[in-house]
Design a protein around this motif. Structure first.
Motif, PDB file in Angstrom:
ATOM      1  N   LYS A  40      36.769  -8.285 -30.845  1.00  0.00           N
ATOM      2  CA  LYS A  40      35.541  -8.273 -31.631  1.00  0.00           C
ATOM      3  C   LYS A  40      35.620  -7.277 -32.786  1.00  0.00           C
ATOM      4  N   SER A  41      36.236  -6.108 -32.560  1.00  0.00           N
ATOM      5  CA  SER A  41      36.321  -5.101 -33.621  1.00  0.00           C
ATOM      6  C   SER A  41      37.175  -5.574 -34.796  1.00  0.00           C
ATOM      7  N   LEU A  42      38.103  -6.480 -34.544  1.00  0.00           N
ATOM      8  CA  LEU A  42      38.900  -7.060 -35.632  1.00  0.00           C
ATOM      9  C   LEU A  42      38.144  -8.204 -36.304  1.00  0.00           C
ATOM     10  N   GLU A  43      37.463  -8.976 -35.498  1.00  0.00           N
ATOM     11  CA  GLU A  43      36.730 -10.139 -35.999  1.00  0.00           C
ATOM     12  C   GLU A  43      35.736  -9.741 -37.091  1.00  0.00           C
ATOM     13  N   GLU A  44      35.210  -8.529 -36.998  1.00  0.00           N
ATOM     14  CA  GLU A  44      34.214  -8.040 -37.950  1.00  0.00           C
ATOM     15  C   GLU A  44      34.830  -7.560 -39.261  1.00  0.00           C
TER      16      GLU A  44
END
Length: 144
Positions: free
Chosen positions: A40-44
């Motif tokens: 999730k932290s990369l997806e953002e």
């Protein structure tokens, strides 16, 4: 198969976004695209503004054992910078090179020093021989 961690970081600042876990056994290495979907932290983040370095499996064990945490990537050398726990009564420190990297640098400097010392020992021996020869020549020219 042994797969080391990937350290994803902001391409502009070097700040770490996410560190993937290491894997061993019958696993398949993921791509950057797959990791963007998994974390999730990369997806953002903007895909093009994120880079990563691939670590060898088991790399920096000593640093992790000492509580070191990768907080940034040096954008010039692409080496991880660690932050270590601060003992009570001491000032917080800034991120630094890994202990493994520091040990390797010290080993290299020690090897270079050993080489220089060996050369100095040879020069010293030659100088002592020359001084003894000069002393013998001087003694032979003196009258009794």
């Amino acid at each position: 198969m042994l797969i080391g961690s990937k350290v994803y970081y902001d391409a502009n600042s070097g700040n770490v976004i996410v560190i993937t876990p290491e894997f061993a056994g019958p696993v398949v290495e993921t791509t950057k695209e797959q990791d963007f979907k998994l974390y999730k932290s990369l997806e953002e983040k903007v895909f093009e503004e994120v880079n990563f370095i691939q670590l060898e499996h088991g790399a920096y064990k000593f640093d992790r054992f000492k509580g070191g945490e990768i907080v940034r990537i040096d954008l010039e050398t692409k080496e991880p910078l660690f932050l270590y726990p601060v003992e009570e009564g001491t000032e917080p420190n800034s991120p630094s090179n890994s202990l493994e990297s520091q040990i390797n640098d010290l080993r290299q400097r020690l090897d270079e020093s050993d080489t220089r010392n060996e050369k100095l020992v040879e020069e010293n021996t030659l100088n002592q021989i020359a001084l003894m020869e000069l002393h013998a020549m001087l003694l032979s020219t003196l009258q009794d």
